[in-house]
Design an enzyme around this catalytic site. Structure first.
Site, PDB file in Angstrom:
ATOM      1  N   TYR A   1       3.228   9.839   0.761  1.00 39.71           N
ATOM      2  CA  TYR A   1       4.246   9.293   1.662  1.00 39.71           C
ATOM      3  C   TYR A   1       5.673   9.680   1.230  1.00 39.71           C
ATOM      4  CZ  TYR A   1       0.168   6.412   2.917  1.00 39.71           C
ATOM      5  OH  TYR A   1      -1.083   5.972   3.262  1.00 39.71           O
TER       6      TYR A   1
ATOM      7  N   ASP B   1       0.840  -1.189   0.000  1.00 39.61           N
ATOM      8  CA  ASP B   1       0.000   0.000   0.000  1.00 39.61           C
ATOM      9  C   ASP B   1       0.883   1.250   0.000  1.00 39.61           C
ATOM     10  OD1 ASP B   1      -2.738   1.285   0.525  1.00 39.61           O
ATOM     11  OD2 ASP B   1      -1.510   2.141   2.127  1.00 39.61           O
TER      12      ASP B   1
ATOM     13  N   HIS C   1      -7.330   9.291  -2.501  1.00 38.95           N
ATOM     14  CA  HIS C   1      -6.877   9.218  -1.098  1.00 38.95           C
ATOM     15  C   HIS C   1      -7.934   9.757  -0.111  1.00 38.95           C
ATOM     16  CE1 HIS C   1      -2.804   9.134   1.225  1.00 38.95           C
ATOM     17  NE2 HIS C   1      -3.794   8.845   2.047  1.00 38.95           N
TER      18      HIS C   1
ATOM     19  N   LYS D   1      -2.089   6.021  -4.266  1.00 41.19           N
ATOM     20  CA  LYS D   1      -3.240   6.909  -4.023  1.00 41.19           C
ATOM     21  C   LYS D   1      -3.048   8.281  -4.655  1.00 41.19           C
ATOM     22  CE  LYS D   1      -3.599   4.756   0.537  1.00 41.19           C
ATOM     23  NZ  LYS D   1      -2.196   4.506   0.891  1.00 41.19           N
TER      24      LYS D   1
HETATM   25  N1  LIG Z   1      -5.819   5.811   3.268  1.00 42.24           N
HETATM   26  C1  LIG Z   1      -5.356   6.544   4.250  1.00 42.24           C
HETATM   27  O1  LIG Z   1      -5.761   7.705   4.424  1.00 42.24           O
HETATM   28  C2  LIG Z   1      -4.332   5.968   5.198  1.00 42.24           C
HETATM   29  C3  LIG Z   1      -4.078   6.634   6.412  1.00 42.24           C
HETATM   30  C4  LIG Z   1      -3.153   6.085   7.300  1.00 42.24           C
HETATM   31  C5  LIG Z   1      -2.508   4.911   6.970  1.00 42.24           C
HETATM   32  N2  LIG Z   1      -2.744   4.288   5.755  1.00 42.24           N
HETATM   33  C6  LIG Z   1      -1.998   3.050   5.377  1.00 42.24           C
HETATM   34  O2  LIG Z   1      -2.182   2.061   6.380  1.00 42.24           O
HETATM   35  C7  LIG Z   1      -0.911   1.647   6.875  1.00 42.24           C
HETATM   36  C8  LIG Z   1      -1.046   1.177   8.313  1.00 42.24           C
HETATM   37  O3  LIG Z   1      -1.451   2.215   9.179  1.00 42.24           O
HETATM   38  P1  LIG Z   1      -0.504   2.859  10.292  1.00 42.24           P
HETATM   39  O4  LIG Z   1       0.891   2.760   9.799  1.00 42.24           O
HETATM   40  O5  LIG Z   1      -1.005   4.197  10.647  1.00 42.24           O
HETATM   41  O6  LIG Z   1      -0.756   1.976  11.598  1.00 42.24           O
HETATM   42  P2  LIG Z   1      -0.748   0.431  12.035  1.00 42.24           P
HETATM   43  O7  LIG Z   1      -0.407  -0.489  10.921  1.00 42.24           O
HETATM   44  O8  LIG Z   1      -2.012   0.194  12.760  1.00 42.24           O
HETATM   45  O9  LIG Z   1       0.420   0.431  13.139  1.00 42.24           O
HETATM   46  C9  LIG Z   1       1.759   0.510  12.786  1.00 42.24           C
HETATM   47  C10 LIG Z   1       2.592   0.576  14.064  1.00 42.24           C
HETATM   48  O10 LIG Z   1       2.466  -0.636  14.801  1.00 42.24           O
HETATM   49  C11 LIG Z   1       3.748  -1.231  14.992  1.00 42.24           C
HETATM   50  N3  LIG Z   1       3.586  -2.686  14.822  1.00 42.24           N
HETATM   51  C12 LIG Z   1       3.398  -3.364  13.662  1.00 42.24           C
HETATM   52  N4  LIG Z   1       3.280  -4.688  13.900  1.00 42.24           N
HETATM   53  C13 LIG Z   1       3.390  -4.852  15.237  1.00 42.24           C
HETATM   54  C14 LIG Z   1       3.355  -6.004  16.084  1.00 42.24           C
HETATM   55  N5  LIG Z   1       3.175  -7.227  15.601  1.00 42.24           N
HETATM   56  N6  LIG Z   1       3.509  -5.807  17.418  1.00 42.24           N
HETATM   57  C15 LIG Z   1       3.671  -4.560  17.923  1.00 42.24           C
HETATM   58  N7  LIG Z   1       3.710  -3.433  17.173  1.00 42.24           N
HETATM   59  C16 LIG Z   1       3.574  -3.578  15.833  1.00 42.24           C
HETATM   60  C17 LIG Z   1       4.650  -0.626  13.939  1.00 42.24           C
HETATM   61  O11 LIG Z   1       5.989  -0.599  14.387  1.00 42.24           O
HETATM   62  P3  LIG Z   1       7.309  -0.566  13.454  1.00 42.24           P
HETATM   63  O12 LIG Z   1       6.940   0.128  12.167  1.00 42.24           O
HETATM   64  O13 LIG Z   1       8.298   0.168  14.267  1.00 42.24           O
HETATM   65  O14 LIG Z   1       7.734  -1.970  13.174  1.00 42.24           O
HETATM   66  C18 LIG Z   1       4.072   0.771  13.798  1.00 42.24           C
HETATM   67  O15 LIG Z   1       4.559   1.629  14.809  1.00 42.24           O
HETATM   68  C19 LIG Z   1       0.009   2.852   6.613  1.00 42.24           C
HETATM   69  O16 LIG Z   1       1.365   2.533   6.635  1.00 42.24           O
HETATM   70  C20 LIG Z   1      -0.495   3.279   5.243  1.00 42.24           C
HETATM   71  O17 LIG Z   1       0.053   2.443   4.231  1.00 42.24           O
HETATM   72  C21 LIG Z   1      -3.649   4.804   4.884  1.00 42.24           C
END
Ligand SMILES: NC(=O)c1ccc[n+]([C@@H]2O[C@H](COP(=O)([O-])OP(=O)(O)OC[C@H]3O[C@@H](n4cnc5c(N)ncnc54)[C@H](OP(=O)(O)O)[C@@H]3O)[C@@H](O)[C@H]2O)c1
Length: 305
Positions: free
Chosen positions: A38, A33, A100, A67
């Site tokens: 980004y 994704d 997006h 996006k």
């Molecule tokens: N469409 C949109 O508007 C939108 C908005 C926000 C996000 N997104 C997409 O969704 C993705 C995911 O969302 P997000 O990055 O905000 O949050 P998330 O995936 O809910 O959380 C990521 C965080 O959790 C940690 N983590 C991952 N696996 C883990 C595990 N097994 N145990 C403990 N901690 C863990 C990661 O650490 P480390 O990275 O340090 O390993 C990171 O700090 C984004 O990267 C992006 O691609 C899209």
């Protein structure tokens, strides 16, 4: 669309995401994704091409999504934006391209153009016109499928009702986790054959809620279910989404977690009772509220879902 994908937002240093992509491909991830916003698509592309060159994977086995950012909503800018992402990723097509946010911003250098009151400056575009330009990308062969992100149910219905619609959105990518379970929006999308892609399934990159004493990783209900199944809290949160028939985008740059997060696709199931308990954790706590855009005519979160 593969069930679990790697999120690529917010790496701490250049190159970090390249290594994460390589580790993810080795662990079995096929969905990535990405987004123009980004500003790291070339790093993601480097990881992908390294693995293709190694012979570990073929392009056709991957599902790469990106996006369209809000400053590119004008019909005349959509192809430029898509081509820019393709160039950075060094790909000749995307598997999926999504709008997006439903809100168009004033085009220009700044990703977030603000007025003197620190509120976003909108563009005069309408997302139905943007959608037409997205459809043109499919016809031109630049993208295979198109979709939306952060659309509420009325906005999604507006696209589905558009006269002369050529392609419907295959997915709506939305924030979703146990504290914002999106029950109504998921039901709505699925009833219209639009898949739901969940972002932020673990509740954000910064453990923001810890500051409020609200880290889902420490939620006693999730912990209890995790102990029962001998899994981590993160695995329970990801599996919860899979059993709701959604696609899950989870971000990590830590090899151990990258592996752990995709293992939940197989050999493990939450019971109906577990699912009920998870659903009861809902508190409609949205992290991505995007406050500077609250006055925008297409702000998606003024209605319930
Ligand atoms: N469409 C949109 O508007 C939108 C908005 C926000 C996000 N997104 C997409 O969704 C993705 C995911 O969302 P997000 O990055 O905000 O949050 P998330 O995936 O809910 O959380 C990521 C965080 O959790 C940690 N983590 C991952 N696996 C883990 C595990 N097994 N145990 C403990 N901690 C863990 C990661 O650490 P480390 O990275 O340090 O390993 C990171 O700090 C984004 O990267 C992006 O691609 C899209």
């Amino acid at each position: 669309i593969p069930t679990v994908g790697l999120g690529t937002w917010k790496a701490a240093y250049p190159g970090e995401v390249t290594e994460a992509v390589k580790a993810a491909i080795d662990s079995g991830y096929r969905l990535f994704d990405c987004a123009y916003l980004y500003h790291n698509e070339s790093e993601v592309g480097a990881g992908i091409h390294c693995k293709i060159k190694d012979g570990a994977i073929n392009r056709e086995d991957l599902f790469i999504s990106s996006k369209l950012w809000c400053t590119y909503h004008k019909k005349s800018l959509v192809k430029t934006a898509c081509s820019r992402s393709l160039k950075a990723l060094k790909l000749d097509y995307l598997d999926l391209y999504v709008i997006h946010w439903p809100m168009g911003f004033k085009p220009g250098e700044r990703d977030l153009p603000l007025d003197r009151t620190s509120m976003v400056i909108p563009s005069d575009s309408d997302f139905l016109d943007t959608w037409e330009a997205m459809e043109d990308l499919v016809i031109a062969g630049l993208v295979k499928y198109i979709g939306v992100s952060n659309f509420n149910h009325q906005q999604l219905q507006r696209i589905l009702d558009k006269p002369g619609l050529r392609f419907k959105p295959i997915t709506n990518q939305i924030e979703c986790h146990p504290y914002l379970n999106q029950k109504d929006l998921i039901k709505f999308c699925q009833s219209r054959n639009v898949s739901v892609t969940v972002y932020r399934p673990l509740g954000s990159s910064w453990r923001t809620w810890t500051l409020e004493g609200l880290d889902m990783m420490d939620d006693p209900v999730i912990e209890k279910i995790a102990r029962k199944h001998n899994k981590s809290a993160a695995q329970i949160m990801i599996r919860f989404q899979i059993q709701r028939h959604t696609i899950v985008i989870v971000k990590s740059v830590t090899p151990k977690w990258i592996r752990e997060n995709i293992q939940v696709v197989f050999n493990f199931e939450l019971t109906e009772e577990d699912m009920e308990a998870m659903l009861e954790l809902n508190r409609n706590r949205r992290l991505a509220t995007f406050p500077t855009t609250k006055n925008h005519k297409d702000y998606p979160f003024h209605i319930e879902y």
